[in-house]
Design a protein around this motif. Structure first.
Motif, PDB file in Angstrom:
ATOM      1  N   ALA A  32       0.847  -1.194   0.000  1.00 42.34           N
ATOM      2  CA  ALA A  32       0.000   0.000   0.000  1.00 42.34           C
ATOM      3  C   ALA A  32       0.882   1.242   0.000  1.00 42.34           C
ATOM      4  N   ALA A  33       0.583   2.183  -0.880  1.00 42.70           N
ATOM      5  CA  ALA A  33       1.389   3.401  -0.985  1.00 42.70           C
ATOM      6  C   ALA A  33       1.233   4.303   0.233  1.00 42.70           C
ATOM      7  N   PRO A  42       7.832   4.708   4.282  1.00 41.92           N
ATOM      8  CA  PRO A  42       9.041   5.186   3.607  1.00 41.92           C
ATOM      9  C   PRO A  42       9.921   5.958   4.590  1.00 41.92           C
ATOM     10  N   ASP A  43      11.249   5.767   4.474  1.00 40.40           N
ATOM     11  CA  ASP A  43      12.158   6.550   5.315  1.00 40.40           C
ATOM     12  C   ASP A  43      12.452   7.886   4.635  1.00 40.40           C
ATOM     13  N   SER A  44      13.382   8.654   5.183  1.00 50.03           N
ATOM     14  CA  SER A  44      13.657   9.990   4.665  1.00 50.03           C
ATOM     15  C   SER A  44      14.176   9.981   3.229  1.00 50.03           C
ATOM     16  N   SER A  45      14.739   8.852   2.816  1.00 46.36           N
ATOM     17  CA  SER A  45      15.247   8.750   1.447  1.00 46.36           C
ATOM     18  C   SER A  45      14.213   8.187   0.477  1.00 46.36           C
ATOM     19  N   GLY A  46      13.036   7.815   1.018  1.00 40.23           N
ATOM     20  CA  GLY A  46      11.991   7.244   0.185  1.00 40.23           C
ATOM     21  C   GLY A  46      12.006   5.735   0.130  1.00 40.23           C
ATOM     22  N   LYS A  47      12.976   5.101   0.787  1.00 42.03           N
ATOM     23  CA  LYS A  47      13.034   3.643   0.812  1.00 42.03           C
ATOM     24  C   LYS A  47      11.991   3.099   1.785  1.00 42.03           C
ATOM     25  N   TRP A  48      11.279   2.061   1.352  1.00 36.26           N
ATOM     26  CA  TRP A  48      10.234   1.489   2.193  1.00 36.26           C
ATOM     27  C   TRP A  48      10.836   0.502   3.179  1.00 36.26           C
ATOM     28  N   THR A  49      10.482   0.664   4.441  1.00 33.76           N
ATOM     29  CA  THR A  49      10.974  -0.211   5.498  1.00 33.76           C
ATOM     30  C   THR A  49       9.802  -0.624   6.383  1.00 33.76           C
ATOM     31  N   GLY A  50      10.050  -1.589   7.264  1.00 31.84           N
ATOM     32  CA  GLY A  50       9.012  -2.041   8.179  1.00 31.84           C
ATOM     33  C   GLY A  50       8.989  -3.553   8.250  1.00 31.84           C
ATOM     34  N   TRP A  51       8.267  -4.065   9.226  1.00 28.55           N
ATOM     35  CA  TRP A  51       8.241  -5.512   9.447  1.00 28.55           C
ATOM     36  C   TRP A  51       7.756  -6.277   8.227  1.00 28.55           C
ATOM     37  N   GLU A  52       6.671  -5.821   7.611  1.00 36.92           N
ATOM     38  CA  GLU A  52       6.108  -6.569   6.486  1.00 36.92           C
ATOM     39  C   GLU A  52       7.004  -6.495   5.253  1.00 36.92           C
ATOM     40  N   VAL A  53       7.645  -5.358   5.048  1.00 39.94           N
ATOM     41  CA  VAL A  53       8.602  -5.221   3.944  1.00 39.94           C
ATOM     42  C   VAL A  53       9.770  -6.172   4.161  1.00 39.94           C
ATOM     43  N   ASP A  54      10.322  -6.179   5.379  1.00 40.43           N
ATOM     44  CA  ASP A  54      11.437  -7.068   5.691  1.00 40.43           C
ATOM     45  C   ASP A  54      11.038  -8.532   5.497  1.00 40.43           C
ATOM     46  N   LEU A  65      13.628 -15.576  -5.422  1.00 37.51           N
ATOM     47  CA  LEU A  65      12.904 -14.693  -6.322  1.00 37.51           C
ATOM     48  C   LEU A  65      13.537 -13.301  -6.280  1.00 37.51           C
ATOM     49  N   ASP A  66      13.667 -12.679  -7.428  1.00 36.80           N
ATOM     50  CA  ASP A  66      14.175 -11.306  -7.512  1.00 36.80           C
ATOM     51  C   ASP A  66      12.978 -10.370  -7.354  1.00 36.80           C
ATOM     52  N   CYS A  67      12.815  -9.813  -6.152  1.00 34.96           N
ATOM     53  CA  CYS A  67      11.616  -9.027  -5.848  1.00 34.96           C
ATOM     54  C   CYS A  67      11.935  -7.545  -5.729  1.00 34.96           C
ATOM     55  N   VAL A  68      10.985  -6.728  -6.123  1.00 37.16           N
ATOM     56  CA  VAL A  68      11.125  -5.275  -6.000  1.00 37.16           C
ATOM     57  C   VAL A  68       9.837  -4.721  -5.390  1.00 37.16           C
ATOM     58  N   ILE A  69       9.985  -3.886  -4.363  1.00 32.64           N
ATOM     59  CA  ILE A  69       8.830  -3.281  -3.699  1.00 32.64           C
ATOM     60  C   ILE A  69       8.192  -2.257  -4.630  1.00 32.64           C
ATOM     61  N   THR A  70       6.866  -2.361  -4.779  1.00 33.84           N
ATOM     62  CA  THR A  70       6.132  -1.502  -5.714  1.00 33.84           C
ATOM     63  C   THR A  70       4.912  -0.911  -5.011  1.00 33.84           C
ATOM     64  N   PRO A  71       4.980   0.344  -4.562  1.00 36.81           N
ATOM     65  CA  PRO A  71       3.838   0.961  -3.870  1.00 36.81           C
ATOM     66  C   PRO A  71       2.657   1.196  -4.819  1.00 36.81           C
ATOM     67  N   VAL A  72       1.462   0.875  -4.336  1.00 42.31           N
ATOM     68  CA  VAL A  72       0.221   1.050  -5.095  1.00 42.31           C
ATOM     69  C   VAL A  72      -0.852   1.549  -4.125  1.00 42.31           C
ATOM     70  N   ALA A  73      -1.692   2.457  -4.569  1.00 43.30           N
ATOM     71  CA  ALA A  73      -2.788   2.935  -3.710  1.00 43.30           C
ATOM     72  C   ALA A  73      -3.615   1.752  -3.221  1.00 43.30           C
TER      73      ALA A  73
END
Length: 259
Positions: A32-33, A42-54, A65-73
């Protein structure tokens, strides 16, 4: 015969080469965006962090799997999945029968109670009687909206917000009497600077597996059996090898996986 075998071999090589780019494409993990601490922010640099991201990235690593975080509304995240704009959802999405009409889910990767937050000086209880005549805020298109409309039918009003943060801020401002969400997210809110000054948890709501589901899983397109099997195996593996607990410890002092 030799020429035939060479032709077959060449055809196989060409086919593998044609498939290589598709197999190498990253798996787009939709979150979720809207910030949802401590699960994803998102941290100050815009990188997404948190338990679920980790956790999602650890599952991807285990599944190779080569995964990339993709924010979506949030309110467009299922359409983004079904239209192939993302490949999986990792956004605290509860596994429900209604959603399973449209998408598939992996096995659960966490299951925590659902709670209600109220003003600090309030005596509101997290029950139908306690919330009768009150204004309740919920995030749109969530199991909490469904739950409130089903169980708190005597509420004066159900106000729907695009994000949980908006509901929290209206609780701080006194524009609503209560808000319902995941207990972990609400606890993070009442421990924040704004939350400590105004609000508290009124308790957990009564269970309703039909609405709230058996837990949270990764959302997947129908028919994505290979990806589903890889994710399920990876969830089992990181719980067995200690990685799940290692990720959880900095965030929570209790079992996130649930019964």
């Amino acid at each position: 015969m030799s020429s035939l075998l060479k032709s077959i071999g060449l055809a196989a090589v060409l086919a593998a080469a044609a498939l290589a780019p598709a197999l190498a494409d990253p798996v787009r993990v939709g979150i979720a965006a809207e910030p949802y601490p401590p699960f994803a922010s998102p941290d100050s640099s815009g990188k997404w962090t948190g338990w679920e991201v980790d956790l999602a990235m650890a599952v991807c690593a285990e599944a190779k799997l080569d995964c990339v975080i993709t924010p979506v509304a949030w309110d467009g995240i299922i359409p983004a999945l079904t239209s192939s704009k993302i490949d999986m959802i990792a956004a605290s999405m509860s596994i429900t029968a209604e959603r399973e009409k449209t998408i598939d889910f992996s096995e659960k990767y966490y299951n925590t109670p659902t709670a209600v937050a109220v003003a600090k000086d309030s005596d509101i209880a997290a029950t139908p009687a306690g919330l009768a005549g009150k204004i309740i805020g919920v995030q749109v298109s969530t199991v909490h909206e469904v739950y409130v409309r089903k169980h708190f039918t005597d509420a004066a009003e159900v106000k729907v917000y695009q994000t949980q943060d908006e509901a929290n801020q209206d609780l701080v401002a006194g524009r609503i009497d209560a808000t319902q969400a995941d207990s972990i997210a609400l606890d993070a809110f009442v421990q924040s600077a704004d939350g400590k000054a105004c609000c508290k948890l009124a308790g957990n709501v009564a269970p309703d597996v039909e609405v709230l589901g058996p837990g949270v899983g990764f959302g997947l397109r129908k028919g994505e059996t290979e990806l589903k099997d890889k994710l399920n195996a990876a969830i089992t593996a990181i719980r067995a090898n200690g990685k799940y607990d290692e990720i959880t410890k900095p965030y929570f002092a209790f079992d996130m996986y649930g019964g």
